[in-house]
Design a protein around this motif. Structure first.
Motif, short mmCIF file in Angstrom:
data_model
loop_
_atom_site.label_atom_id
_atom_site.label_comp_id
_atom_site.label_asym_id
_atom_site.label_seq_id
_atom_site.Cartn_x
_atom_site.Cartn_y
_atom_site.Cartn_z
N ARG A 116 -34.64 -2.63 15.05
CA ARG A 116 -33.59 -1.62 14.87
C ARG A 116 -34.23 -0.24 14.89
N HIS A 117 -33.41 0.77 14.79
CA HIS A 117 -33.95 2.13 14.79
C HIS A 117 -33.11 3.04 13.91
N GLU A 118 -33.71 4.11 13.45
CA GLU A 118 -33.01 5.13 12.67
C GLU A 118 -33.23 6.47 13.37
N LEU A 119 -32.15 7.20 13.54
CA LEU A 119 -32.25 8.51 14.18
C LEU A 119 -31.61 9.54 13.26
N GLU B 118 -35.68 13.10 14.10
CA GLU B 118 -36.69 12.09 13.77
C GLU B 118 -36.15 10.75 14.24
N LEU B 119 -36.98 10.01 14.93
CA LEU B 119 -36.57 8.69 15.40
C LEU B 119 -37.60 7.68 14.91
N THR B 120 -37.14 6.67 14.20
CA THR B 120 -38.05 5.65 13.69
C THR B 120 -37.59 4.27 14.12
N PHE B 121 -38.51 3.51 14.68
CA PHE B 121 -38.23 2.14 15.07
C PHE B 121 -38.72 1.19 14.00
N TYR B 122 -38.04 0.06 13.86
CA TYR B 122 -38.48 -0.98 12.94
C TYR B 122 -38.60 -2.27 13.70
N GLY B 123 -39.56 -3.09 13.32
CA GLY B 123 -39.77 -4.38 13.95
C GLY B 123 -41.16 -4.90 13.67
N ARG B 124 -41.69 -5.73 14.57
CA ARG B 124 -43.02 -6.27 14.38
C ARG B 124 -44.01 -5.53 15.26
N CYS B 125 -45.11 -5.10 14.65
CA CYS B 125 -46.16 -4.48 15.45
C CYS B 125 -46.82 -5.58 16.28
N ALA B 126 -47.56 -5.19 17.29
CA ALA B 126 -48.17 -6.16 18.21
C ALA B 126 -48.94 -7.23 17.45
N GLU B 127 -49.70 -6.79 16.45
CA GLU B 127 -50.53 -7.71 15.69
C GLU B 127 -49.71 -8.73 14.90
N CYS B 128 -48.70 -8.25 14.16
CA CYS B 128 -47.88 -9.15 13.36
C CYS B 128 -46.98 -10.01 14.24
N ALA B 129 -46.56 -9.49 15.39
CA ALA B 129 -45.72 -10.28 16.30
C ALA B 129 -46.53 -11.44 16.85
N ARG B 130 -47.82 -11.17 17.13
CA ARG B 130 -48.70 -12.20 17.67
C ARG B 130 -48.88 -13.34 16.67
#
Lengths: 139, 139
Positions: A116-119, B118-130
């Motif tokens: 998801r994202h926050e803007l 300001e734009l912020t994404f949430y999710g899994r970073c490459a390392e944690c997704a792996r």
DNA sequence: CTACGTGCAAAAAGTTTGCAATCGC
DNA sequence: GCGATTGCAAACTTTTTGCACGTAG
């Protein structure tokens, strides 16, 4: 499973829910306290936090996390659709932005999985912009 | 005007600056403390905060405000260009997203003046997704 | 009447500040 | 040596929690 503790209708719970529902923008817990005290003068901030938590759990309200400021809370009926926020740099109030740029997932680095994202926008709200110039914040 | 108090080069100031410059992602004050203590074991958190403030003032570093989490700080050389951030919902670390959707000002309500966003994404970073599945956070 | 909800005060967590000791220049 | 800087502890802010009392059902 648990006996599912039954909710009680108290004056403070009603006042808190009313204040959040009546606001047309996300409020801080302190703003909720001030508003609800007009109906329940002895209301304590701890009760506001406890009720905000239970309203979040039952889905009646929604948390609006903000970069660099404390979260606001808004009625879920106002927040039914995905949207974003605008914080006024003069009065600090937060407003809804009923739009979303849409597909942004392609922006992140390889291997990152976007959930998801926050803007958040910053600037002058209509009211503060009208009052011209670079005037002070209420605090 | 004031006599412009002259800056002093101390071991702690150098260590703090080094840690932030060497990181390839924005750090919390606590992460800075831990890193800098490898060179100055007696370093106190208060000194980290004081130096972060002075580095912010002289423009050497940049604050990264996050929705619902404490701010991170990153070297300004890494943050020379406009960009956004990604916070991993597993490890809580924050990473740069070197891209921006561009023109978003048209999204805000009439009368509102946008200064920045300001734009912020949430999710899994490459390392944690792996590391697959839905595993725990380090905290 | 019973246990959920409330008010108060203390506790947590993150950040700031007062003050005496320290150390750069 | 002088004054900026540091470390420590206390203050502050926002949110949470323990506990005894109040009150809805």
């Amino acid at each position: 499973m648990e006996p599912a503790t039954k909710e009680r209708a108290t004056r403070q719970k009603t006042a808190i829910r009313n204040v959040i529902d009546a606001a047309r923008r996300p409020l801080t817990p302190l703003e909720v306290l001030e508003g609800a005290r007009e109906q329940v003068p002895a209301l304590s901030i701890a009760t506001v936090y406890r009720n905000i938590r239970s309203l979040l759990l039952d889905g009646s309200i929604h948390m609006v996390p903000l970069p660099g400021d404390n979260p606001r809370y808004e009625s879920n009926q106002a927040a039914a659709t995905h949207h974003h926020h605008f914080q006024c740099t003069a009065c600090q109030r937060v407003f809804d932005v009923l739009d979303c740029p849409g597909d942004l997932k392609h922006m992140t680095p390889k291997g990152f999985v976007v959930e998801r994202h926050e803007l958040t926008f910053y600037g002058r709200c209509a009211e503060c912009a009208r009052k011209a110039g670079g005037r002070s914040r209420p605090s």
